[in-house]
Write an enzyme that holds these catalytic residues in place. Structure first.
Site, PDB file in Angstrom:
ATOM      1  N   CYS A  85      98.170  16.374  18.616  1.00 54.53           N
ATOM      2  CA  CYS A  85      99.345  17.221  18.392  1.00 54.53           C
ATOM      3  C   CYS A  85      99.771  17.285  16.931  1.00 54.53           C
ATOM      4  O   CYS A  85     100.663  18.060  16.578  1.00 54.53           O
ATOM      5  CB  CYS A  85     100.511  16.742  19.250  1.00 54.53           C
ATOM      6  SG  CYS A  85     100.187  16.875  21.019  1.00 54.53           S
ATOM      7  N   CYS A 208     110.293  18.545  30.094  1.00 57.92           N
ATOM      8  CA  CYS A 208     108.959  18.695  29.512  1.00 57.92           C
ATOM      9  C   CYS A 208     108.901  19.927  28.605  1.00 57.92           C
ATOM     10  O   CYS A 208     109.492  20.965  28.913  1.00 57.92           O
ATOM     11  CB  CYS A 208     107.915  18.842  30.614  1.00 57.92           C
ATOM     12  SG  CYS A 208     107.969  17.534  31.869  1.00 57.92           S
ATOM     13  N   SER A 209     108.160  19.813  27.522  1.00 55.08           N
ATOM     14  CA  SER A 209     108.031  20.940  26.586  1.00 55.08           C
ATOM     15  C   SER A 209     107.154  22.028  27.167  1.00 55.08           C
ATOM     16  O   SER A 209     106.381  21.802  28.103  1.00 55.08           O
ATOM     17  CB  SER A 209     107.459  20.461  25.248  1.00 55.08           C
ATOM     18  OG  SER A 209     106.183  19.903  25.432  1.00 55.08           O
ATOM     19  N   LYS A 334     110.401  21.838  23.114  1.00 57.10           N
ATOM     20  CA  LYS A 334     111.010  22.075  24.418  1.00 57.10           C
ATOM     21  C   LYS A 334     111.227  23.559  24.678  1.00 57.10           C
ATOM     22  O   LYS A 334     110.942  24.052  25.773  1.00 57.10           O
ATOM     23  CB  LYS A 334     112.360  21.339  24.476  1.00 57.10           C
ATOM     24  CG  LYS A 334     113.075  21.468  25.817  1.00 57.10           C
ATOM     25  CD  LYS A 334     112.352  20.688  26.900  1.00 57.10           C
ATOM     26  CE  LYS A 334     112.829  21.044  28.277  1.00 57.10           C
ATOM     27  NZ  LYS A 334     112.452  22.384  28.703  1.00 57.10           N
ATOM     28  N   HIS A 338     104.623  24.792  22.730  1.00 54.13           N
ATOM     29  CA  HIS A 338     103.721  23.836  22.078  1.00 54.13           C
ATOM     30  C   HIS A 338     102.262  24.272  22.158  1.00 54.13           C
ATOM     31  O   HIS A 338     101.480  23.712  22.931  1.00 54.13           O
ATOM     32  CB  HIS A 338     103.908  22.456  22.718  1.00 54.13           C
ATOM     33  CG  HIS A 338     103.112  21.364  22.083  1.00 54.13           C
ATOM     34  ND1 HIS A 338     102.786  21.354  20.742  1.00 54.13           N
ATOM     35  CD2 HIS A 338     102.566  20.229  22.616  1.00 54.13           C
ATOM     36  CE1 HIS A 338     102.076  20.261  20.467  1.00 54.13           C
ATOM     37  NE2 HIS A 338     101.932  19.569  21.594  1.00 54.13           N
TER      38      HIS A 338
END
Length: 397
Positions: A85, A208-209, A334, A338
């Site tokens: 990431c 969760c994102s 969030k 992502h």
């Protein structure tokens, strides 16, 4: 460890960023072209003016050709990098170092990811690092361990910690609602967040994102040349990367209330940038809120809150957009989403807008502090990499 500071030697002169969303009608090539075109136009440059390119992507390309082909680059060095990431941040780090050492005059970092038509609901992993100690659990399961560990260590009730997790999600969605490039552009009530379907442990869907498609790009050059291209460059104050050895997953004493890689990474970045009180000196921070308890722990690892106190500071609004230190004013992972390879550069893009006071309705009131931090976390508790970068709108005196 020796700290060879980058402070004020390299500057960002332009950036570009697509909307992070479900781009079912666009591939990685188109997303890269859009982000690169915005960055080039912002500096009045063409592809030929860029001496070297670094492409950060997790699964959307296996070599520099993944960028050279859509941009029609001829005779240019294009390097593909990947570091989970922290991939987009890694691309920027390489481009900055190339300029700092004098290898090139102008460099570009690009991050891109196409995840939404992969046929897989979560993050796709191209390979597994495994010495026999790795447990085959999902990312939500891994990060869900932070919540009970924190509650037990600091004596915080599940109800209070749940309220803090809810506030993180609520605030980041409220910020994302003001961001035209965010994946999720709706405010979400605290009741909806707490009633969302369970995913793992104390985590619900709204903890969760988002998984998204998107791209971002940055152009860097020597600081003394930056004002040839823009009157408002951002100066690189610090770049720090720490890679863990993965031993935490096999260590029964591993402390799930802190990421040691983040602590050390932040320490080195602050040393490079001359920061002694980040909560007061930073205008904003973009942090890796992959899950709501992650952001709470990061507030302490980055020195924004005292140990065992971050949950309270979250509830008190310290990190709200109008708080003492705004965190994730663009919505964070969030709400912004992502796309792995692009997220690190997307964070820098928000700093680009905020420190230049071009963030519109989500503009923070602390931009006069002139320093902003970005932080990526790749992997999971016990086996992760951490990046911390600091940029500023003013050169050092």
């Amino acid at each position: 460890m020796a700290q060879h500071g980058l402070s004020d030697r390299v500057a960002i002169i332009s950036m570009g960023c697509t909307r992070f969303a479900e781009h079912f009608d666009r591939g990685a090539d188109e997303l890269s072209v859009d982000a690169v075109t915005e960055a080039l136009d912002g500096a009045g440059l063409t592809r030929d003016d860029i001496d070297a390119f670094w492409l950060g992507t997790y699964v959307s390309g296996i070599s520099g050709i993944a960028l050279a082909r859509p941009l029609r680059l001829v005779g240019k060095p294009v390097t593909r990098v990947e570091n989970m990431c922290a991939t987009g941040s890694e691309a920027l780090r390489a481009a900055v170092y190339a300029v700092a050492c004098g290898a090139v005059d102008v460099a570009m970092a690009v991050g891109v990811e196409k995840l939404k038509d992969s046929g897989y609901a979560g993050l796709v992993s191209p390979k597994t690092q495994d010495d026999g100690t790795r447990v085959n659990t999902s990312a939500p399961a891994n990060f869900s361990l932070l919540a009970p560990a924190y509650q037990q260590r600091y004596g915080v009730t599940p109800e209070l910690f749940r309220a803090a997790m809810t506030h993180v999600a609520w605030r980041n969605h409220a910020n994302g609602a003001l961001n035209p490039r965010a994946q999720f552009r709706r405010e979400v009530s605290k009741e909806s967040i707490e009633r969302s379907p369970a995913v793992a442990g104390q985590l619900g869907v709204m903890d969760c994102s988002g998984v998204a498609d998107g791209a971002a790009a940055a152009i860097v050059t020597r600081a003394e040349d930056a004002r040839k291209y823009t009157g408002t460059p951002l100066y690189i104050k610090a770049l720090s990367l720490v890679t863990g050895d993965g031993s935490g997953v096999a260590d029964p004493s591993y402390d799930y209330t802190s990421f040691p890689e983040v602590v050390e990474c932040a320490r080195r970045a602050y040393e490079q940038a001359g920061i002694t009180d980040p909560r007061q000196q930073l205008a904003l921070a973009e942090v890796h809120d992959c899950f709501t308890p992650t952001e709470i722990v990061l507030m302490e690892d980055l020195g924004f809150a005292e140990r065992g106190r971050a949950w309270r500071d979250v509830l008190d609004g310290v990190f709200d957009r109008d708080g003492e230190l705004p965190v994730n004013p663009d919505g964070g992972l969030k709400s912004f989403g992502h796309p792995v390879g692009a997220s690190g550069l997307r964070m820098i893009y928000e700093c680009w807008l905020q420190l230049r006071e071009q963030a519109g309705p989500r503009q923070v009131g602390t931009a006069h502090r002139a320093l902003a931090l970005t932080q990526n976390l790749g992997g999971a508790p016990g086996e992760c990499v951490s990046f911390v970068g600091i940029v500023g709108s003013e050169p050092s005196a």
